[in-house]
Design an enzyme around this catalytic site. Structure first.
Site, mmCIF file in Angstrom:
data_model
loop_
_atom_site.group_PDB
_atom_site.id
_atom_site.type_symbol
_atom_site.label_atom_id
_atom_site.label_comp_id
_atom_site.label_asym_id
_atom_site.label_seq_id
_atom_site.Cartn_x
_atom_site.Cartn_y
_atom_site.Cartn_z
ATOM 1 C CE LYS A 9 -29.244 -27.798 10.339
ATOM 2 N NZ LYS A 9 -30.611 -28.143 10.791
ATOM 3 C CE1 TYR A 49 -30.064 -26.389 16.040
ATOM 4 C CE2 TYR A 49 -28.278 -27.983 15.960
ATOM 5 C CZ TYR A 49 -29.154 -27.119 15.319
ATOM 6 O OH TYR A 49 -29.108 -26.983 13.949
ATOM 7 C CG PHE A 57 -36.543 -32.776 17.416
ATOM 8 C CD1 PHE A 57 -35.448 -31.922 17.366
ATOM 9 C CD2 PHE A 57 -37.820 -32.220 17.463
ATOM 10 C CE1 PHE A 57 -35.604 -30.545 17.337
ATOM 11 C CE2 PHE A 57 -37.990 -30.833 17.446
ATOM 12 C CZ PHE A 57 -36.876 -30.001 17.387
ATOM 13 N NE ARG A 85 -36.206 -17.651 9.844
ATOM 14 C CZ ARG A 85 -35.920 -18.753 10.520
ATOM 15 N NH1 ARG A 85 -34.661 -19.054 10.813
ATOM 16 N NH2 ARG A 85 -36.880 -19.570 10.903
ATOM 17 C CB THR A 91 -38.096 -26.371 9.607
ATOM 18 O OG1 THR A 91 -37.902 -25.054 10.114
ATOM 19 C CG2 THR A 91 -37.283 -27.362 10.416
ATOM 20 N NE ARG A 102 -33.788 -25.841 6.194
ATOM 21 C CZ ARG A 102 -34.052 -25.016 7.193
ATOM 22 N NH1 ARG A 102 -35.124 -24.244 7.170
ATOM 23 N NH2 ARG A 102 -33.233 -24.957 8.230
ATOM 24 C CG ASN A 112 -33.216 -28.962 8.259
ATOM 25 O OD1 ASN A 112 -32.061 -29.050 8.662
ATOM 26 N ND2 ASN A 112 -34.119 -28.231 8.876
ATOM 27 C CG HIS A 115 -28.955 -23.264 12.019
ATOM 28 N ND1 HIS A 115 -30.080 -23.341 12.806
ATOM 29 C CD2 HIS A 115 -28.277 -22.159 12.417
ATOM 30 C CE1 HIS A 115 -30.071 -22.302 13.653
ATOM 31 N NE2 HIS A 115 -28.984 -21.582 13.436
ATOM 32 C CD GLU A 126 -28.012 -19.133 15.933
ATOM 33 O OE1 GLU A 126 -27.882 -18.980 14.691
ATOM 34 O OE2 GLU A 126 -29.042 -19.599 16.446
HETATM 35 P P1 CMP Z 1 -32.573 -25.944 12.615
HETATM 36 O O1 CMP Z 1 -33.114 -24.784 11.856
HETATM 37 O O2 CMP Z 1 -31.104 -26.112 12.673
HETATM 38 O O3 CMP Z 1 -33.151 -25.925 14.116
HETATM 39 C C1 CMP Z 1 -33.350 -27.079 14.883
HETATM 40 C C2 CMP Z 1 -33.170 -28.330 14.105
HETATM 41 O O4 CMP Z 1 -33.799 -29.459 14.656
HETATM 42 C C3 CMP Z 1 -33.841 -28.197 12.726
HETATM 43 O O5 CMP Z 1 -33.174 -27.289 11.926
HETATM 44 C C4 CMP Z 1 -33.863 -29.630 12.276
HETATM 45 O O6 CMP Z 1 -32.573 -30.093 11.850
HETATM 46 C C5 CMP Z 1 -34.224 -30.306 13.597
HETATM 47 N N1 CMP Z 1 -35.677 -30.504 13.735
HETATM 48 C C6 CMP Z 1 -36.629 -29.569 13.830
HETATM 49 N N2 CMP Z 1 -37.845 -30.119 13.986
HETATM 50 C C7 CMP Z 1 -37.650 -31.451 13.990
HETATM 51 C C8 CMP Z 1 -38.514 -32.553 14.117
HETATM 52 N N3 CMP Z 1 -39.826 -32.397 14.277
HETATM 53 N N4 CMP Z 1 -37.966 -33.782 14.083
HETATM 54 C C9 CMP Z 1 -36.626 -33.934 13.939
HETATM 55 N N5 CMP Z 1 -35.748 -32.904 13.814
HETATM 56 C C10 CMP Z 1 -36.253 -31.678 13.838
#
Ligand code: CMP
Length: 138
Positions: A9, A49, A57, A85, A91, A102, A112, A115, A126
């Site tokens: 990312k 997404y 968010f 994973r 996350t 992470r 983070n 993905h 995907e």
């Molecule tokens: P990802 O695994 O790419 O899936 C959705 C993304 O949304 C996640 O990683 C984060 O980058 C973002 N995300 C998930 N939860 C939150 C949150 N509570 N606040 C802000 N961003 C979030």
């Protein structure tokens, strides 16, 4: 052998962490069988997404994902979805185990660093979203 989809990312590409993350991927028995560095358009990010579009968010997530280049990847290995994973960690980096991507590199729950697909079914969707067959040479 199975496949998963990965994104390195914007927070990670901006901090020059692509190589460090790829090193961890390769050391964990996942093979990077396709990879490209691209700048996501707003449409691309919103489509990718779409499942999160009702989340509080969502707008912030789209801004972030389009703020700098990302590296999209296809990873192959035994049980690739679960293996990646595990390697990514939770996350929220606060909850990510020591040694995970992470834990080492992520800034916060949004920025983070990576993905990864959450199921074989989503991995296929995907991968197809970003790659055509000629781009996956194994
Ligand atoms: P990802 O695994 O790419 O899936 C959705 C993304 O949304 C996640 O990683 C984060 O980058 C973002 N995300 C998930 N939860 C939150 C949150 N509570 N606040 C802000 N961003 C979030």
């Amino acid at each position: 052998m199975s496949r998963t989809f990965s994104i390195i990312k914007p927070d990670a590409t901006k901090r020059n962490l692509t190589g460090s993350i790829n090193k961890k991927i390769e050391e964990s028995n996942l093979k990077i069988i396709a990879q490209k560095r691209i700048k996501l358009s707003k449409d691309q990010a919103q489509g990718f997404y779409a499942v999160h579009k009702e989340k509080s968010f969502f707008n912030e997530l789209i801004e972030y994902m389009t703020s700098a280049p990302v590296v999209v990847q296809v990873l192959e290995g035994e049980n690739a979805v679960n293996l990646y994973r595990e390697l990514m960690g939770s996350t929220n980096p606060k909850d990510a185990k020591v040694g995970t991507i992470r834990n080492e590199f992520a800034i916060d729950i949004q920025e983070n660093s990576v993905h990864g697909s959450d199921s074989d079914e989503n991995a296929k969707i995907e991968i197809d979203y970003f790659f055509n067959n000629e781009e996956i040479v194994g």
